[in-house]
Write a protein that holds these residues in place. Structure first.
Motif, PDB file in Angstrom:
ATOM      1  N   ARG A  97      16.850  62.098 -22.997  1.00  0.00           N
ATOM      2  CA  ARG A  97      16.873  63.653 -22.946  1.00  0.00           C
ATOM      3  C   ARG A  97      17.234  64.309 -21.786  1.00  0.00           C
ATOM      4  NH1 ARG A  97      12.847  66.933 -25.625  1.00  0.00           N
ATOM      5  NH2 ARG A  97      11.731  65.055 -26.540  1.00  0.00           N
ATOM      6  N   PHE A  98      17.956  65.325 -22.080  1.00  0.00           N
ATOM      7  CA  PHE A  98      18.511  65.951 -20.975  1.00  0.00           C
ATOM      8  C   PHE A  98      17.350  67.183 -20.263  1.00  0.00           C
ATOM      9  CE2 PHE A  98      21.546  69.460 -19.053  1.00  0.00           C
ATOM     10  CZ  PHE A  98      21.987  68.909 -18.203  1.00  0.00           C
ATOM     11  N   ALA A  99      17.447  67.076 -19.116  1.00  0.00           N
ATOM     12  CA  ALA A  99      16.662  68.140 -18.416  1.00  0.00           C
ATOM     13  C   ALA A  99      17.478  68.623 -17.204  1.00  0.00           C
ATOM     14  CB  ALA A  99      15.157  67.463 -18.181  1.00  0.00           C
ATOM     15  N   PHE A 100      16.888  69.920 -16.625  1.00  0.00           N
ATOM     16  CA  PHE A 100      17.792  70.274 -15.403  1.00  0.00           C
ATOM     17  C   PHE A 100      16.883  71.231 -14.780  1.00  0.00           C
ATOM     18  CE2 PHE A 100      18.910  73.042 -18.922  1.00  0.00           C
ATOM     19  CZ  PHE A 100      18.823  74.342 -18.303  1.00  0.00           C
ATOM     20  N   TYR A 101      17.299  71.517 -13.279  1.00  0.00           N
ATOM     21  CA  TYR A 101      16.574  72.616 -12.786  1.00  0.00           C
ATOM     22  C   TYR A 101      18.192  73.403 -12.302  1.00  0.00           C
ATOM     23  CZ  TYR A 101      14.222  76.059 -10.169  1.00  0.00           C
ATOM     24  OH  TYR A 101      13.813  77.121  -9.776  1.00  0.00           O
ATOM     25  N   ASP A 102      18.026  74.661 -12.798  1.00  0.00           N
ATOM     26  CA  ASP A 102      19.172  75.576 -12.608  1.00  0.00           C
ATOM     27  C   ASP A 102      18.743  76.212 -11.303  1.00  0.00           C
ATOM     28  OD1 ASP A 102      21.142  77.677 -12.452  1.00  0.00           O
ATOM     29  OD2 ASP A 102      21.156  77.935 -14.571  1.00  0.00           O
ATOM     30  N   LEU A 103      19.695  76.253 -10.231  1.00  0.00           N
ATOM     31  CA  LEU A 103      19.160  76.735  -8.947  1.00  0.00           C
ATOM     32  C   LEU A 103      19.540  78.220  -8.800  1.00  0.00           C
ATOM     33  CD1 LEU A 103      20.239  73.737  -6.693  1.00  0.00           C
ATOM     34  CD2 LEU A 103      17.916  74.931  -6.733  1.00  0.00           C
TER      35      LEU A 103
ATOM     36  N   TRP B  80      12.022  80.810 -13.248  1.00  0.00           N
ATOM     37  CA  TRP B  80      12.079  79.425 -12.802  1.00  0.00           C
ATOM     38  C   TRP B  80      13.091  78.808 -13.799  1.00  0.00           C
ATOM     39  CZ3 TRP B  80      10.464  76.328  -9.402  1.00  0.00           C
ATOM     40  CH2 TRP B  80      10.035  74.749  -9.863  1.00  0.00           C
ATOM     41  N   GLY B  81      13.823  77.953 -12.789  1.00  0.00           N
ATOM     42  CA  GLY B  81      14.926  77.276 -13.306  1.00  0.00           C
ATOM     43  C   GLY B  81      14.712  75.826 -14.032  1.00  0.00           C
ATOM     44  N   GLY B  82      13.464  75.345 -14.011  1.00  0.00           N
ATOM     45  CA  GLY B  82      13.379  74.086 -14.621  1.00  0.00           C
ATOM     46  C   GLY B  82      13.223  74.015 -15.973  1.00  0.00           C
TER      47      GLY B  82
ATOM     48  N   TRP C  83       2.891  89.392 -20.649  1.00  0.00           N
ATOM     49  CA  TRP C  83       3.357  88.017 -21.037  1.00  0.00           C
ATOM     50  C   TRP C  83       4.727  87.624 -20.087  1.00  0.00           C
ATOM     51  CZ3 TRP C  83       7.664  86.037 -23.647  1.00  0.00           C
ATOM     52  CH2 TRP C  83       7.812  84.644 -23.593  1.00  0.00           C
ATOM     53  N   LEU C  84       5.532  88.550 -20.409  1.00  0.00           N
ATOM     54  CA  LEU C  84       7.009  88.366 -19.775  1.00  0.00           C
ATOM     55  C   LEU C  84       6.683  88.418 -18.311  1.00  0.00           C
ATOM     56  CD1 LEU C  84       9.841  87.727 -20.954  1.00  0.00           C
ATOM     57  CD2 LEU C  84      10.264  90.164 -20.272  1.00  0.00           C
ATOM     58  N   GLY C  85       6.038  89.235 -17.908  1.00  0.00           N
ATOM     59  CA  GLY C  85       5.807  89.443 -16.619  1.00  0.00           C
ATOM     60  C   GLY C  85       5.308  88.155 -15.876  1.00  0.00           C
ATOM     61  N   LYS C  86       4.697  87.108 -16.538  1.00  0.00           N
ATOM     62  CA  LYS C  86       4.057  86.031 -15.918  1.00  0.00           C
ATOM     63  C   LYS C  86       5.435  84.993 -15.841  1.00  0.00           C
ATOM     64  CE  LYS C  86      -0.307  86.616 -17.567  1.00  0.00           C
ATOM     65  NZ  LYS C  86      -1.172  86.139 -18.922  1.00  0.00           N
ATOM     66  N   LEU C  87       6.792  85.142 -16.288  1.00  0.00           N
ATOM     67  CA  LEU C  87       7.696  84.449 -16.332  1.00  0.00           C
ATOM     68  C   LEU C  87       8.889  84.826 -15.466  1.00  0.00           C
ATOM     69  CD1 LEU C  87       7.837  83.485 -19.857  1.00  0.00           C
ATOM     70  CD2 LEU C  87       7.416  81.802 -18.186  1.00  0.00           C
ATOM     71  N   THR C  88       8.643  86.046 -14.613  1.00  0.00           N
ATOM     72  CA  THR C  88       9.532  86.769 -13.890  1.00  0.00           C
ATOM     73  C   THR C  88       8.968  87.120 -12.656  1.00  0.00           C
ATOM     74  OG1 THR C  88      11.315  88.405 -13.853  1.00  0.00           O
ATOM     75  CG2 THR C  88       9.730  88.725 -15.101  1.00  0.00           C
TER      76      THR C  88
END
Lengths: 497, 488
Positions: B408-414, B420-422, B114-119
């Motif tokens: 609401r605060f949202a961000f993309y961390d580059l 994914w940084g969003g 599962w974690l592998g799908k996020l990295t």
């Protein structure tokens, strides 16, 4: 309602025993409730709310049960939404305060004349209490020779009702009438007008009638301890019927003491169990899907009766899961096809649930999500034989189908919080009902009827209507038949004759 | 190589910024000059951010299965405008979207996939089938892969897992030192790491939460040696015990019968936990006494929650201690009153006790690299590698990127180059955009001090509410109590 929209203001008032009061008004509600409503300052009406002594209920005993039924029938005629301005106003307010959408609310109000109906009320009273006990003393000779007569008397009760359906307010009025009680209904902020509208209709019907004069409807903020601790006293009230959420029921328990008892209709959830027979044919699948969709979607899944998780004996192998996927698709389609008076897209989606649903959609290995992209409702198929972690948050027409291999696994489906278990087919229900009742289940019904519960029956595994009564005993003992204690008789001895 | 011609807001100098260098290590790219970083002209930042976002999306679109599925369902194949990324932001649910039963049944192999799908880090070679606890699993990943994942405190009853890489933690440490050891307007030469400044940390030295993992990097790059890193408790904040605490709380909040049973793994570690609990009073006594007085007068670095700082200061002042450390000491704390009730002037006794001439406030979260640092006007300035968004909390549509907006605060961390940084937060913020710059001279947009959890505002309390960092120790101790009383 959007954040910028101002709340509309409604004039609520309150009813105390046949009297309509709309002075000393304070503002309640606000943006979180959806409307602002004006209701008398609870502190100013506090002293008038309790019935001054229980002997003030004697007028109710001048009525025969037929008189009560006659009143209910006449009230039902007046509770026609099309003709009743109070109900019309209640509907408008509810459209803003309720989680239900207008078509569902309208249908509920339109069904009130069917609930306030003599035949229906008679059946409810007879099935849940027994009319002879309401009408008089029911004698029975015991084995020691004495005669014991039992009669059900009405009680002074406070009904802290839930507002997820206007039906709850109506049912509370009806139960009070058939038990000859004196009820104070505390309106909920998400339905501040239904009980009030019925009470006002009763005043118009017959302001002096004992049934009119033993119903009060008021609003105060739940948790207002200064107010509650003065009203919730055994000298004012004998029973509190508490509906609703865990926190609010728990809050009420602090006032319970000798002389003041609690009838707790605490939060419940419901499940469905579907046997392997569903997969017999395409037609069966479609039929079961429609039943399941109804149990999930009726009244927009706002009730405790609605199915949230359905366990299906599909098997957990690949073939089983693909069968279940098909049933999920059919269920979703059937839910989308339910008539608007039965079910609609949710009025307001729960943001947290949407995000959980979206996250589940990204994990195909574990979940197959059918629908839900437009907040219209969704069916989540678990690929593991267990419900989603957020099962307790399911709502807004989002349900979870769980594959299982054997019937033994369904015991995990129910616990003390399980109210309704909708089962398909009927044979499976009979097979399961003893076992699941011991696990905590409180009502079994044919799949498709979860949201269509019998009123003339116990509720939540308690006889709540019966408990609204005080069960009083009158004994006739003849020393010639039942040996008396003054002769040093052995107690509990059967009559020799 | 793509480069952006940059102008500084002061107009003093223009330069060329290589986007790849900026993405790889934003502070390094500016020689750790806060002045240059936070003083860029808004159009330069905008160009960097859009170009950076395009690169990140192009790289991750097919490399992160979870993002791929989301982008497929949204039909998004390219980013043309910053707002295009909004449908693709993850939220807290994403990072805990595994079935909780995987933890209970110790299916750490499945959890790894599962974690592998996020990295983008390849985890296919990791054999986690022998792991018997979350602690073991996290340590296995740390030993065998470039990751050092962190978890949250998880009030919902389960833990979120964020696949940070060790490189990202290192870069984050550079960002942190730039933000808090350097000052805006300061033209001094770049910092030389390690700084060899003693670190003081009034909590566990080790653990899987972001604020304990970062200790490893502070020990290396700030303290310069383990001897100069002083934590109150030497052991590890156990993820398994936090999970138990979280599950107990979630069950209690739902009013459920307490049916939680301890797994054999926790049972087996009972002695370890008992010792941890037994030694806590001694450790904290040693820490407040011996350790702190040994460092007296020195320039130290310390991070702690503001309520912890405040209670330490109150106690210390009562005992007659004051001006403990050198005035140039760097104390960083989470601001933004997340559920904490402190008096308005809480900083005064803290400064008086610890002796630092200022308290640095930061706004951050596990999902975001380095926090936003507060300027002397009490504004949290957005770091330029973060693309901020403010959304209508009801519709999640973007509010205008001008003036001052609340939502609401949202961000993309580059910065992250393996995940994914969003991210869409649960916080309501008030943000002032570049067109109304702060008087401190930083050109970056800023958040106002008042930040609240939307769930606290919502009419239906949202069960996803995070424990604030400030309450994690309490929950942990509660779990220790539960465990050691054998209440299971």
């Amino acid at each position: 309602m959007s954040a910028t929209q101002a709340a509309r203001t409604f004039r609520a008032g309150c009813v105390i025993r046949g009297q309509w009061i709309d002075e000393g008004l304070l503002e309640f509600g606000g943006r979180s409730v959806g409307i602002t409503f004006l209701s008398p300052d609870p502190r100013q009406i506090l002293s008038r709310l309790p019935l001054g002594g229980a002997q003030a209920m004697t007028d109710l005993y001048a009525l025969s049960f037929d008189d009560i039924l006659d009143y209910i029938e006449r009230l039902g005629v007046r509770l026609r939404l099309a003709d009743n301005i109070h109900l019309q106003e209640a509907l408008e307010a509810s459209c803003l305060t309720s989680s239900l959408t207008r078509p569902l609310l309208q249908r509920t109000y339109e069904s009130l004349p069917h609930l306030f109906n003599a035949r229906f009320a008679r059946e409810m009273a007879d099935n849940t209490i027994g009319i002879p006990y309401l009408e008089g003393w029911v004698p029975k000779t015991l084995i020691d020779g004495r005669t014991v007569s039992v009669r059900a008397f009405g009680a002074r009760s406070l009904h802290i009702i839930a507002g997820n359906s206007p039906f709850i307010a109506a049912l509370s009025v009806l139960r009070n009438a058939v038990t000859r009680g004196d009820a104070i209904i505390k309106s909920p902020s998400n339905d501040p007008f239904t009980a009030l509208a019925i009470a006002r209709t009763m005043i118009e019907l017959d302001p002096a009638h004992p049934l009119t004069r033993h119903l009060s409807v008021a609003y105060w903020k739940g948790g207002d301890e200064a107010f509650e601790s003065r009203l919730y006293q055994p000298r004012h009230i004998e029973k509190i019927v508490a509906w609703g959420g865990f926190a609010s029921v728990k809050h009420v328990t602090r006032y319970i003491q000798p002389g003041l008892e609690l009838i707790s209709l605490d939060p419940k959830r419901s499940v469905s169990i579907v046997g392997a027979e569903v997969f017999q044919s395409e037609a069966t699948m479609r039929d079961v899907a429609r039943r399941l969709a109804t149990d999930i979607g009726a009244m927009n899944q706002e009730g405790c009766v609605n199915a949230r998780v359905a366990y299906v004996l599909s098997g957990t192998g690949e073939a089983g899961l693909s069968r279940l996927d098909r049933l999920a698709r059919y269920t979703y389609d059937a839910m989308m096809g339910l008539p608007p008076a039965v079910s609609t897209a949710a009025k307001e989606m729960d943001d947290g649930l949407r995000s959980l649903l979206n996250a589940a959609r990204l994990n195909q290995e574990w979940y197959n999500v059918v629908g839900g992209l437009k907040d219209e409702g969704a069916i989540i198929v678990s690929r593991l034989p267990e419900p989603v972690d957020f099962a307790s948050r399911l709502g807004k027409r989002v349900a979870n189908l769980v594959p299982i291999d054997g019937i033994e696994e369904v015991c995990a489906a129910v616990d003390a919080y399980t109210q309704t278990v909708g089962v398909y087919p009927e044979s499976l229900k009979r097979q399961l009902r003893d076992r699941l009742a011991l696990c905590g289940a409180q009502r079994f019904t044919s799949l498709g009827y979860a949201a269509h519960a019998a009123v003339a029956a116990p509720q939540d595994a308690i006889e709540s209507t019966r408990e609204l009564c005080k069960w009083v005993v009158c004994e006739d003992c003849d020393p010639m038949v039942t040996p008396p204690l003054w002769e040093d008789a052995l107690m509990f001895r059967a009559n020799a004759a | 190589m793509e480069a952006i011609a940059a102008v500084r807001a002061t107009g003093a100098r223009s330069e060329t910024i290589d986007i790849d260098r900026f993405l790889a290590d934003p502070t390094e790219c500016f020689d750790q000059s806060q002045t240059r970083l936070m003083g860029m002209a808004p159009e330069t930042v905008a160009a960097l951010q859009l170009a950076g976002l395009k690169r990140r999306f192009a790289r991750f679109r097919s490399a992160l299965p979870m993002l791929q599925r989301l982008a497929d369902s949204e039909g998004i194949d390219a980013i043309e405008d910053l707002g295009d990324v909004l449908p693709l932001l993850f939220d807290h649910s994403t990072y805990k979207s595994y079935p909780a039963s995987l933890l209970e049944k110790q299916r750490f192999g499945a959890l790894t996939s599962w974690l592998g799908k996020l990295t983008t880090v390849d985890l296919s070679g990791v054999d986690a089938s022998n792991c018997r606890s979350v602690d073991q699993w996290m340590q296995l990943l740390r030993t065998e892969t470039p990751l050092s994942i962190c978890h949250t405190s998880g009030t919902s009853g389960t833990l979120s897992f964020l696949p940070w890489s060790k490189r990202e933690w290192r870069v984050m440490t550079g960002q942190f030192t730039t933000l808090f050891f350097r000052r805006f307007g300061d033209e001094a030469p770049p910092l030389k790491l390690p700084l060899n400044v003693p670190c003081v940390y009034p909590f566990f030295r080790h653990g899987g939460m972001a604020h304990t993992i970062v200790n490893d990097y502070f020990a290396e790059f700030v303290a310069g040696s383990e001897e100069r890193f002083h934590a109150a408790y030497p052991g590890r904040l156990s993820a398994d015990l936090l999970l138990l605490a979280a599950r107990r709380r979630a069950a209690a909040a739902r009013g459920e019968v307490d049916t939680l049973k301890l797994g054999p793994e926790l049972e087996a570690r009972r002695e370890e936990f008992e010792a941890q609990q037994r030694n806590m009073p001694q450790h904290i006594a040693d820490f407040s006494g011996a350790v702190l007085s040994r460092l007296a007068g020195q320039r130290i670095f310390m991070t702690a929650t503001s309520n912890l700082l405040y209670s330490m200061a109150e106690r210390g002042l009562k005992e007659g201690s004051r001006k403990l450390f050198h005035p140039s000491s760097v104390i960083v704390t989470g601001g933004g009153g997340k559920g904490m009730v402190l008096p308005d002037d809480w900083q005064a006794p803290v400064k008086e006790f610890f002796g630092a001439d200022r308290i640095n406030l930061g706004y951050g979260m596990s999902e975001m690299c380095a926090p936003f640092a507060s300027c002397e006007y009490g504004h949290y300035h957005v770091n330029p590698w973060i693309i901020p968004f403010v959304l209508d909390p009801d519709t999640n549509l973007q509010l205008p990127r001008t003036g001052t907006v609340t939502g609401r605060f949202a961000f993309y961390d580059l910065m992250p180059d393996t995940r994914w940084g969003g991210f869409i937060t649960g916080d309501e913020v008030t943000l002032t955009w570049e067109d109304l710059p702060c008087a401190c001279g930083r050109t970056a947009p800023y958040l106002h001090r008042k930040i609240i959890r939307l769930s606290q505002k919502a009419k239906h309390a949202d069960g996803e509410e995070k424990l604030s960092c400030g309450s994690a120790p309490g929950a942990y101790e509660e779990a220790l109590d539960f465990l050691n009383d054998g209440a299971a």
